[in-house]
Design an enzyme around this catalytic site. Structure first.
Site, PDB file in Angstrom:
ATOM      1  CB  SER A   1     -19.383  30.066  -3.753  1.00 23.44           C
ATOM      2  OG  SER A   1     -19.498  28.885  -4.526  1.00 23.44           O
TER       3      SER A   1
ATOM      4  CE1 TYR B   1     -23.912  31.718  -5.961  1.00 22.79           C
ATOM      5  CE2 TYR B   1     -22.402  30.050  -6.813  1.00 22.79           C
ATOM      6  CZ  TYR B   1     -23.067  30.651  -5.751  1.00 22.79           C
ATOM      7  OH  TYR B   1     -22.866  30.172  -4.480  1.00 22.79           O
TER       8      TYR B   1
END
Length: 271
Positions: free
Chosen positions: A148, A161
């Site tokens: 990501s 995350y």
């Protein structure tokens, strides 16, 4: 669903985790459109059914397997089932992931942290462990880890995350060095905002537009587009799937250890 009509992936077999929804479903569809057979792994039975229908619409074979990527034995079994059906494995797409915004780092509880690391990092590691022996037997192949933009920039309020996705980049780089001698290339794809439930959900809308009582996609589109170099609020899942298809294909045979960023310029915008 797919944008692709070529057959550059004909004869290939790809493992896709998190294949039942969002980007994973788009990956399975795009790879099948290119001619690949798919081993689809997800926890959600309905999602697996959707993936199977999508793959079969392209005339390709599919093996579905319900598994939690935090469980090595389940992934090993999924790969065995797929290899038994299709005769080998050419690509591993470690896509399964979870994303939440629980708050400042010091307020995140152990369960939230463990979930992020367990699915996003350990799950990717398990997926590679399950697939590498079959790739080696094939004489090489492609491993694609879905990280990501949170893997190269901070995400306040979601440190669990961001830390996990940074770790995926480290895993990718190490694997590329370890597996290159076996003709297995390893790369990471780093999506930014993508038009899936991970981005388009009420919690995200509320966080982006706290000035509104019940914001919707149209209310946050301008906020997201302002973060990008390109004048779009988000990529479509198919945009990311095209990058995955390229890395699966032999056209990427000399590319390994790289980060392919699909973010409309988010990480490059100066102001």
């Amino acid at each position: 669903m797919s944008l692709g009509t070529d057959r550059r992936l004909a004869g290939k077999v790809a493992l896709v985790t998190g294949a039942g929804a969002g980007m994973g479903l788009a990956f399975a569809d795009r790879l099948a459109a290119g001619g690949a057979d798919i081993i689809a792994v997800d926890l959600d039975e309905a999602g697996l059914d959707a993936a199977a229908r999508s793959v079969r619409e392209h005339g390709r074979g599919v093996v579905t397997f319900r598994a939690d990527v935090r469980e090595q034995a389940a992934l090993d079994e999924a790969v065995r089932a797929g290899v038994d059906r299709f005769g080998g494995l050419d690509a591993v797409v470690a896509n399964a992931g979870v994303s939440r915004n629980p708050g400042p780092s010091w307020t995140i509880d152990e369960a939230e942290w463990d979930l992020a690391v367990g699915v996003n990092v350990t799950g990717a590691w398990h997926t590679v462990k399950a697939g590498v022996p079959a790739l080696a037997e094939r004489g090489g192949g492609s491993v694609i880890l879905i990280s990501s933009t949170a893997g190269i920039k901070s995400v306040p309020g979601a440190s669990q995350y961001s830390a996990a996705k940074h770790a995926v980049i480290g895993l990718m780089r190490t694997l590329a060095n370890e597996l290159g001698g076996q003709s297995i290339r390893v790369n990471a794809v780093l999506p930014g905002a993508v038009n899936t439930a991970m981005t388009n959900n009420p919690a995200t809308f509320a966080r982006l537009r706290p000035d509104l009582e019940n914001p919707g996609p149209e209310d946050v589109a301008g906020v997201l587009a302002a973060r990008h170099l390109l004048p779009i609020p988000w990529a479509e899942p198919e945009d990311v799937a095209n990058a995955v298809a390229f890395l699966t294909s032999d056209e990427s045979r000399c590319i390994t250890g790289q980060q392919i960023v699909v973010d409309a310029g988010l990480t490059q915008k100066v102001a």
